[in-house]
Every structure is written in C-alpha cells, then in structure tokens.
Design a protein around this motif. Sequence first.
Motif, mmCIF file in Angstrom:
data_model
loop_
_atom_site.group_PDB
_atom_site.id
_atom_site.type_symbol
_atom_site.label_atom_id
_atom_site.label_comp_id
_atom_site.label_asym_id
_atom_site.label_seq_id
_atom_site.Cartn_x
_atom_site.Cartn_y
_atom_site.Cartn_z
ATOM 1 N N UNK A 138 0.978 -1.221 0.048
ATOM 2 C CA UNK A 138 -0.135 -0.150 0.143
ATOM 3 C C UNK A 138 1.106 1.299 0.022
ATOM 4 N N UNK A 139 1.517 1.400 -1.203
ATOM 5 C CA UNK A 139 2.719 2.386 -1.170
ATOM 6 C C UNK A 139 1.850 3.827 -1.714
ATOM 7 N N UNK A 140 1.698 4.837 -0.767
ATOM 8 C CA UNK A 140 0.965 6.049 -1.252
ATOM 9 C C UNK A 140 1.645 7.213 -0.489
ATOM 10 N N UNK A 141 2.503 7.060 0.551
ATOM 11 C CA UNK A 141 2.808 8.476 1.511
ATOM 12 C C UNK A 141 4.135 8.831 0.406
ATOM 13 N N UNK A 142 4.111 10.202 0.558
ATOM 14 C CA UNK A 142 5.063 11.009 -0.219
ATOM 15 C C UNK A 142 5.944 11.840 1.050
ATOM 16 N N UNK A 143 7.099 12.120 0.948
ATOM 17 C CA UNK A 143 7.959 12.597 1.575
ATOM 18 C C UNK A 143 8.483 13.913 1.169
ATOM 19 N N UNK A 144 8.238 15.083 1.673
ATOM 20 C CA UNK A 144 8.738 16.419 1.419
ATOM 21 C C UNK A 144 9.834 17.052 2.306
ATOM 22 N N UNK A 145 9.960 18.264 2.373
ATOM 23 C CA UNK A 145 10.807 18.974 3.184
ATOM 24 C C UNK A 145 10.166 20.160 3.872
ATOM 25 N N UNK A 146 10.430 20.183 5.203
ATOM 26 C CA UNK A 146 9.882 21.756 5.505
ATOM 27 C C UNK A 146 10.742 22.835 4.699
ATOM 28 N N UNK A 147 9.882 23.921 4.618
ATOM 29 C CA UNK A 147 10.368 25.265 3.732
ATOM 30 C C UNK A 147 9.935 24.858 2.241
ATOM 31 N N UNK A 148 9.526 23.681 1.990
ATOM 32 C CA UNK A 148 9.516 23.564 0.581
ATOM 33 C C UNK A 148 8.096 24.027 0.190
ATOM 34 N N UNK A 149 8.060 24.573 -1.147
ATOM 35 C CA UNK A 149 6.638 24.936 -1.674
ATOM 36 C C UNK A 149 6.351 24.430 -2.910
ATOM 37 N N UNK A 150 5.118 23.650 -2.851
ATOM 38 C CA UNK A 150 4.912 22.873 -4.165
ATOM 39 C C UNK A 150 3.387 23.259 -4.741
ATOM 40 N N UNK A 151 2.710 24.326 -4.307
ATOM 41 C CA UNK A 151 1.452 24.819 -4.782
ATOM 42 C C UNK A 151 0.644 24.995 -4.130
ATOM 43 N N UNK A 152 -0.731 25.662 -4.382
ATOM 44 C CA UNK A 152 -1.842 25.824 -3.920
ATOM 45 C C UNK A 152 -2.981 24.659 -3.866
ATOM 46 N N UNK A 153 -3.028 23.834 -4.657
ATOM 47 C CA UNK A 153 -3.838 22.948 -4.872
ATOM 48 C C UNK A 153 -3.839 21.986 -3.625
ATOM 49 N N UNK A 154 -4.844 21.145 -3.383
ATOM 50 C CA UNK A 154 -4.960 20.443 -2.089
ATOM 51 C C UNK A 154 -3.608 19.549 -1.783
ATOM 52 N N UNK A 155 -3.344 18.507 -2.773
ATOM 53 C CA UNK A 155 -2.085 17.761 -2.792
ATOM 54 C C UNK A 155 -0.983 18.332 -2.677
#
Length: 426
Positions: A136-153
């Motif tokens: 059940x692979x669905x988790x995604x790791x990002x970083x604090x301070x990063x910005x990826x957009x305004x849509x919910x995901x």
Amino acid sequence: MTIDYRKTDKAHVWHPLFQHQRLEETPLAVFESAHGTTLVDAEGREYLDAYSALWNVNVGYGRQEIADAVYAQIQKLPYYPHSQINVPATVLAEQLAACLPGDLNHVYFCNSGSEANETAIKIARQYGRQTYPGENRYKIISRYRGYHGFTYGALSATGQARRRKAFEPLVPGFLHAHPPYCYRCPLGLDVSSCSIACADEIERIIQSEGPETVIGVIAEPIIGGGGVIVPPDEYLPKLRQICDDYGLLLILDEVITGFGRTGKMFACEHWDVQPDLITLAKGLTSGYLPLGACVASTAVFNAFLGESDENKEFSQVCTYGGHPVACAAGIANLEILQKERLWENSEKVGAHLLSKLETLRNLTIVGDVRGKGLMIAVEFVQADGTHLETATTNRIVGQLREKSIIVGKSDMLLTNRKISFSSHHR
C-alpha cells in the motif's frame, strides 16, 4: 486614469497574499507595459524587475517572437481539448524530451506549477498501486520550507505552516523532513562534518513508516520561496540513491529552477541527477501564457500500459492542458532560450551579482548570502543572529522599490534562532 483603475480594482478584485484592509496604507502599483527587465507603471515610471515577476519571465518582457507565435496559432487553431493531437503540444513535448536529462520522455501538460505537482503526486500514487500490488505505497515525503503549490495535494506536500494552516486538515499521506538549510541547520549540525544528515533523516522516515507504505520523495533542487536554499553538492545524489534503494520515485519540482534560472537549463544538472518525474511551469512560457507540465521517465510511463480492461490509464483530465496557443508560446520561448543560451547568461551574470552581494556580509544586518545563477538570496538578521522582523524587511523592500528596484521576500520561517555549534551537536 490610474486613480480610476485603483478605485475599480479596490471595489472588485481580490488580490493574493494581500490584506485589503491596508490598501490605503500600501497602495498597489498599476503596471501598464514592460520591456526586457523593465516594468513601466501608469505614471510612466520605470522599475528594474529584479524578481522576474514571480521567478518566471525567463526570456524577459516584450519578446515579439512569442507574440507572433501566439497570434499565428490563435488564428489557426485557438483551442481543442488534448484528448486528440494538436501540433504545438506534440512539437513542444518532443523539444522538452530532447533538452531534459536522461529519459524523461513523456509529457503531461496542465496549466500551472501547482497542477504539475498535483499531477506528479497522482501519478506516483497510481504507479505505486500498479507496480507494488501487494503493498500500500501512497505516502510521499517532502521537506519543511519547500513549496509545491496551492492545490490540496501540492499544498499538503508544502512544508510552510503559514501557507497551510488556514486550510487544514490537508490530504493525508504526506510526511516532512528537515531541509538542507545549512546556515540555520534545523538538526544543529555543521555542514563540514554532518555527512548530509538531513538526507539520512529521509531514510529514517522511510524505515519508520515502513518502505512498503512510501512511494516517493518530492523536492525542489533549490528551495525557492522557502528562502533560496542551495543544498550541499552531496545532497541530491544521496537523495537519488535513497530512492533507488527503497524503490521510490524521485520527483523534482523544477517549476522555479527550470529553464535556465540557476545557470543550467535545469537545476538537477548541477548535480547530474535524473528524477523519475520532473515538474515544470513558469519559465516554460516565461509567463506569456499559463502552461505547466509533468514529465515522466520511460519506466514510469510504461507502468501505465496495459489492456483496456486493466484500467491502468492515467484518468486525470485537464480542460486546458496542452492548449495549442500556450504550447505555441512554449515553443517560441524554448527557441529563444536555446538560441541565446540564456542559462549561460544566468551563470555569468549571477556569479557577478553574487560576488557583489557577498560584500554585504560585513553589515551586521546581513547574515548570509547564497544562490546559484540568477536565483540569489540575502538573509537579514538582527544583532543576535535571529531573523529580522517582517516589518523591517518590508521597509527594506519598500525602500528598494522607491529606488525603482523590485525584489521578492520570504518570511516563512521555521525557527528564529541561529543555532550555535557545540560538540554534542556533531
């Protein structure tokens, strides 16, 4: 005329990131024209756009080649959905595949950087289900301070609390690690001896969550809106290796860094790292028309091939994705970038600017100067090393604007302290 525009705007327009209660105190400019790197307001005053709008007018304002391409296409085929083929989208996809690193060959067009990252997140999750059917692979790791957009995901992947908190709860399945912010290391380490511990933290998160639940890591090669954070040279290669070791997708968000801004056509080329998915926008058309893209490697794309009854196709629909007029702008924009080799100009001019800004380090108000190419930040501090308060930063930005120079600022902070190093931190 300007007063009328402002009155109408005040009555009807809701601007982003702006407190309208303070409109009289901080009136907005009325820009009417632009050329090169120069903006012209309604009174005829000229400004140096040192921010490149929102880091996106990569080829400069007033490029007739793009205007002509848009005009010709809008007369020929102004629109048809990308459920069928249109020539500009096909040509632009081929040209992108030719200039992207490695085998990033399959282009999904959308409208913006937020949508490009939203698309990458969806592709990653569907890829996980189809490639690892027993997990059940669905988790995604990002970083604090990063910005990826305004849509919910994309917002859920974003690591800036100030942008997120008004809209919580967000999408589940997103995890955050500390960024490679060496000036204010959130792990309290010294970059000279840390062995890139912030990358190791991502591996620990994978192990703690269970590799069978994680599908990818999303990262800006250089964090943009979170403070222009340039990683140590070992960081991205180590991130690539971690993803390979655990069978994860590496998603590189090059919405800001792509198309020459950092001194390479794409920032990942500084470290010779190829992602599995790359997200693009901004410099893709230099802001002349809205266009975004998520580009997949052959291996990722092939995971979506199958018989019609397997339902493996990527079922996201974007009404204006692959818009023929926007793609015509993208083709003309890419031709300018490549013909004039503007990434080389970014490298040359950026190195000169960075060397000049380095002389500011002797000022007590300047804590750090950093960047690559024409993506540069000056970090302001108080006497004790803590961040300069927002009001003072705003005054500095305002004083620069009074001198006809427009710059951007970031005050989305994780910590307001400059960590001192001691033996127990190492």
